[in-house]
Structures are given as C-alpha cells and as structure tokens.
Design an enzyme around this catalytic site. Structure first.
Site, PDB file in Angstrom:
ATOM      1  CD  GLU A  82      -2.653   1.007   2.696  1.00  0.00           C
ATOM      2  OE1 GLU A  82      -2.197   0.290   3.621  1.00  0.00           O
ATOM      3  OE2 GLU A  82      -3.705   1.678   2.814  1.00  0.00           O
ATOM      4  CB  CYS A 126      -4.543  -1.606   4.449  1.00  0.00           C
ATOM      5  SG  CYS A 126      -3.563  -1.757   5.993  1.00  0.00           S
ATOM      6  CE  LYS A 145      -7.389   1.436   3.836  1.00  0.00           C
ATOM      7  NZ  LYS A 145      -6.042   1.786   4.361  1.00  0.00           N
TER       8      LYS A 145
END
Lengths: 291, 291
Positions: free
Chosen positions: B47, B157, B120
């Site tokens: 990331e 994540c 995300k």
C-alpha cells in the site's frame, strides 16, 4: 477506582455418542455437572448430543428421534441449569409439526428458564451430511440472548462457515458466539486432508471472534460413527482470535476457559471495526451472486 | 482427458520505504522485475509504496504526495506491466480533485492497459493511522477485474478486517483477493501484543480465503518509520486458508507462490458455502447495529 473485572468461566462439552438416547442425555448431563464442578457458569453441549449423527444416511425412521420443545430433553437440560445455577446452551432435533423438523439450539438461564431458541439457519448437504433431508432451515433469524453469565449468540455447526451469521449475531449484542457442532472427516479421507479441513474450521471461527470482537465457544463430538471420524478439538477463543482452551481430537472432556468479558470493550476500542462498516455499500450481500 | 491445470504464479512485493518518492517507485519497479524474473504473472505492491507512511501524523503538506490517475506512478506501473507481460496491482495516494483524495488500488493487465481502479472503502483512524484525515472513503464499491492472469479482487489494508468486503468482492467473481497493506505495531507496544495482532491479521485474511473459496495475496511494507514497526509477513494463501508462501518480518523480499486456480472450483464444490447462504435473512447487514 476500576470496577471488578467480569470473568465468565465457560465450558464446551466434548463427548462420544452412543446408540441409546437415554444414555447420551444422561452422560451429557453428567458432563454438565463436571463443568459446573469446575466453576463453569456458561456451558455448551455438542450438536444433537442425544443421538448418533444419523444424517450420514437419509432414512425417515430417524424422524422418531425428534422431540417437541418443550419436551423430555429440554426439561432435563432446564433442570440441570437450575440445579447448578448455570447458563446452558443445548442442542436437539426439534419436531415442530408433523413432517416439519429443525436443528435447534436452546438456551437456559440459571433459573432453569428457557430464555432462547434458535433454529440452525444454514443447512449442509454433502456426502455423509444429508441434513437438508431432515432439517428445515431456521426461520427465527440470528439472535442473542441475555443470560446470567453473558449475552449469548446461538449458532450451529454449518453456520460456522458464514461470516454473515457471526456478524448478525454479534450485532444483536452477543458477547459469546456458541457453536454446538458435529464435524469430522470421512474415515477413508487421505492423510493430510482432515488436518487441513480442521485447521480451516478453526481459522474461520477464530476469525469470527476477531471480526466481531467476541468470544467463541465451539463444542464438537468425538469418536468414529460408521464412516465418520468426528475430530473433537472443541475450543474457546478470545476476541483477538486467540485460543484460550482446546480439547483433544479423540477424548471425551470438558474444555474450560475463563473469559475476561471486559476484552469485548477493550479489543473493540482498540480495533473499532464496527465504527467503519460501509453499511451504505453492503446491500448486495442479499444477492445470491454479484455478477 | 483432463484439460491442463491453470496455474498462476503470484508475487507479493515486500519492501522498505524511503523519504524520496522517486527512489521508492524505482525500487518497487525493480522488485516487480525480480518477481517477473521468477516467473510471476500476477504481482501485488504494498500500500502507498511511493512514500513513507505519512498517516502517522495529520499534516496537510502531505497532500502534495498525491497524484492524479493517470499520472506519473500509474504510467510507470503500466509500462512495467507491459514490458514484462504481467498483471500488476499497484497502490497510490490518488488526487481526484482539489481537497478530495483517496487511497486507491489500480490494476494493469499484461498489455499495460489499466483495467481496474478501486478506492479503499474502509478507512481507519487510530493513533498513528490517521487515515480519515487524508482519504475519502471509496465510492466505487467492491470490484473484481479480469486480467490475463486471473480475475482479481481489489481490497486495501483496513478492508482486510471486514468479511463483508471479501464476500462482496468474491461475489463479483474474484478468484484472488489482493490486499496492498501498511500494517505494523507501535515500537513501544509491550512484547507479545504485536505477535497477537499479527496472528489475528493473518487469521482473518486466511478466513476470507476459506469463506469464499478464493486465493489471497497480501503485500505489506517492512521496517521502522518513526514510531511504527511494519511487520512484513506478506503472504499468499489458498482457498482452504493454507499458507502457500510467507515473507519474513524484517526483510525486503519478493514472496512467490504458484496458485492452482482449479482449487477455486474444487474447494467450492467440496464446501459449497455459496449454495447455502441465507440471502433472505442477511438484510440487517446494512444496519449499523442490530439492537
């Protein structure tokens, strides 16, 4: 000044089943007493502990094993819960109406009162697990029940593979997810396969604890019945997915652990997953497939 | 006659980041080449590999690190994918409009074409992870993209803690879930805690593989940056949750594994979880809380 920590001693009953229902119920109650002797105040039985795992075959004769709620087994469990002053999660083959049966969890509080009933929502159907023949999928939804020991979420066996079931049960306020279970591997499965499956089975249930910041108590049967070897391994996990206690793969035993209930707060405050759920974007969960 | 099994060699880039963006991008591309040298045809970066993990502080100056899509980083990744004929999942700080930024994954196919973009969805905000200051939550939903290597699901994540994200991405047809990641523990965390957290982090992602019958590729950064020790441990798991390859906790490396893609079919046919989902009973997943 900190308040006294709330600690709940929980127990999973891991047992071997026999042909005779009366024997199984009697032996299960004996093990509940053993758990209470060790100080447990929340006890979970294995799935369908009253009988051998009859779902290895489709045979209408086995419907005779089912009983109503209330019925003999729930009365026996209620009496044990009351006698020992414990919360008790039991499992039985429920006869609801002629030709209508469920795989049901029942929750008794320390007063002996039945405070909860849950009908297994996800029903498997695989070789040696012909459950769709016997059990109508549950129609009571995902639930949690307040007891003297903790707020208890009721799920059963095949439910354990479904993150949705764990999530919705946690969202009802469950602090402890309970999974009465009957899982093992075919006796002729090649070496290595049952171990991988057992590892996956533990991993996904530990993940339910992590995703939801709850405890998990899993009670499995043990021993070989016809072609199936039930792998025991009953366990209790904390909200970081850590194993607090685990049973053997082949022995009857009472698996006991102390649950520091404040961890539900502590872990969720450290990892505030519920804060950030994208509830605006989860709607398609109710679709069969996303394409 | 069985058709030839489809095997995809996948790689997770585990790297240490430096102050200079140009250096990071250059070094990441070098590691992508190393992965391709080893035969990988699906490569995942960590990331936000272009920079140090700036979210340890809230500072508007760091918005200068963001770039548009397409932009310098995506052009560099596209060129690498095309040059080596691989599918490549990258991660960057996306500048969408003045004052509007995202944490974004981009997917390039072997032609160099950008076939996917994912913003995300779940944004953390914890001490040393002040991401809500920088990143607007994604508005593109959960997605999977067809590439020459496999159908790739893009998650990032903090998404890794959400079974809903994994499920919805798998339901879009993903065969491989990819998680570019920047996770570690505070350098002053007491001994034992980072290990428990790391174990939980692996467990829940392995569980996404199990619940959905998919592969999972996780690429994490490594090394200490200010107060954070990123724990590496990048890994690749199969659809039984089995670890196929795993990196160290402290070294840069390319983590490579062969994915037997037919396992998606085989495992799902053995454990047909999608068959039995209770889509009639999952509606409350879109609620904040169930009580």
């Amino acid at each position: 000044m900190s308040p006294k920590p709330r600690v709940v001693r929980a127990a999973a009953i891991q047992m071997r089943m026999h042909e005779d229902v009366g024997t199984n119920v009697k032996r299960c109650v004996e093990m509940v007493h053993k758990a209470a002797d060790q100080g447990a105040t929340l006890v979970v039985t294995p799935e369908l502990f009253g009988s051998l795992y009859f779902c290895q075959r489709e045979d209408a004769a086995f419907f005779d094993l089912a009983e109503p709620i209330p019925g003999p087994t729930t009365r026996t469990l209620a009496a044990a819960a009351k006698e020992r002053g414990i919360a008790l999660v039991g499992s039985l083959f429920e006869r609801r109406a002629p030709g209508l049966f469920h795989n049901t969890s029942v929750v008794f509080d320390k007063t002996g009162e039945m405070v909860g009933k849950y009908r297994k929502m996800h029903i498997p159907d695989d070789p040696n697990y012909y459950e769709k023949f016997y059990f109508t999928p549950g129609d009571l939804g995902f639930q949690a029940f307040a007891t003297s020991a903790a707020k208890v979420g009721t799920l059963v066996c095949w439910d354990q593979w479904y993150p949705e079931g764990a999530r919705l049960t946690a969202m009802k306020g469950a602090e402890v997810l309970t999974y009465p279970t009957a899982i093992g591997a075919h006796a002729r499965e090649p070496a290595g396969i049952p171990e991988r499956q057992r590892d996956a089975w533990m991993t996904i249930q530990r993940a339910h604890a992590i995703a939801n910041g709850v405890f998990v108590v899993v009670a499995n049967r043990v021993g070989q019945e016809e072609e199936m070897r039930f792998w025991g391994s009953s366990f209790i996990a904390g909200p970081l997915g850590e194993i607090l206690a685990q049973g053997s793969q082949d022995k009857e035993e009472v698996v006991v652990a102390d649950l520091p209930m404040d961890d539900v707060d502590v872990v969720r405050e450290g990892w505030p997953f519920f804060r950030d759920r994208r509830i605006d974007a989860y709607g398609e969960i109710t679709r069969r497939w996303g394409e």
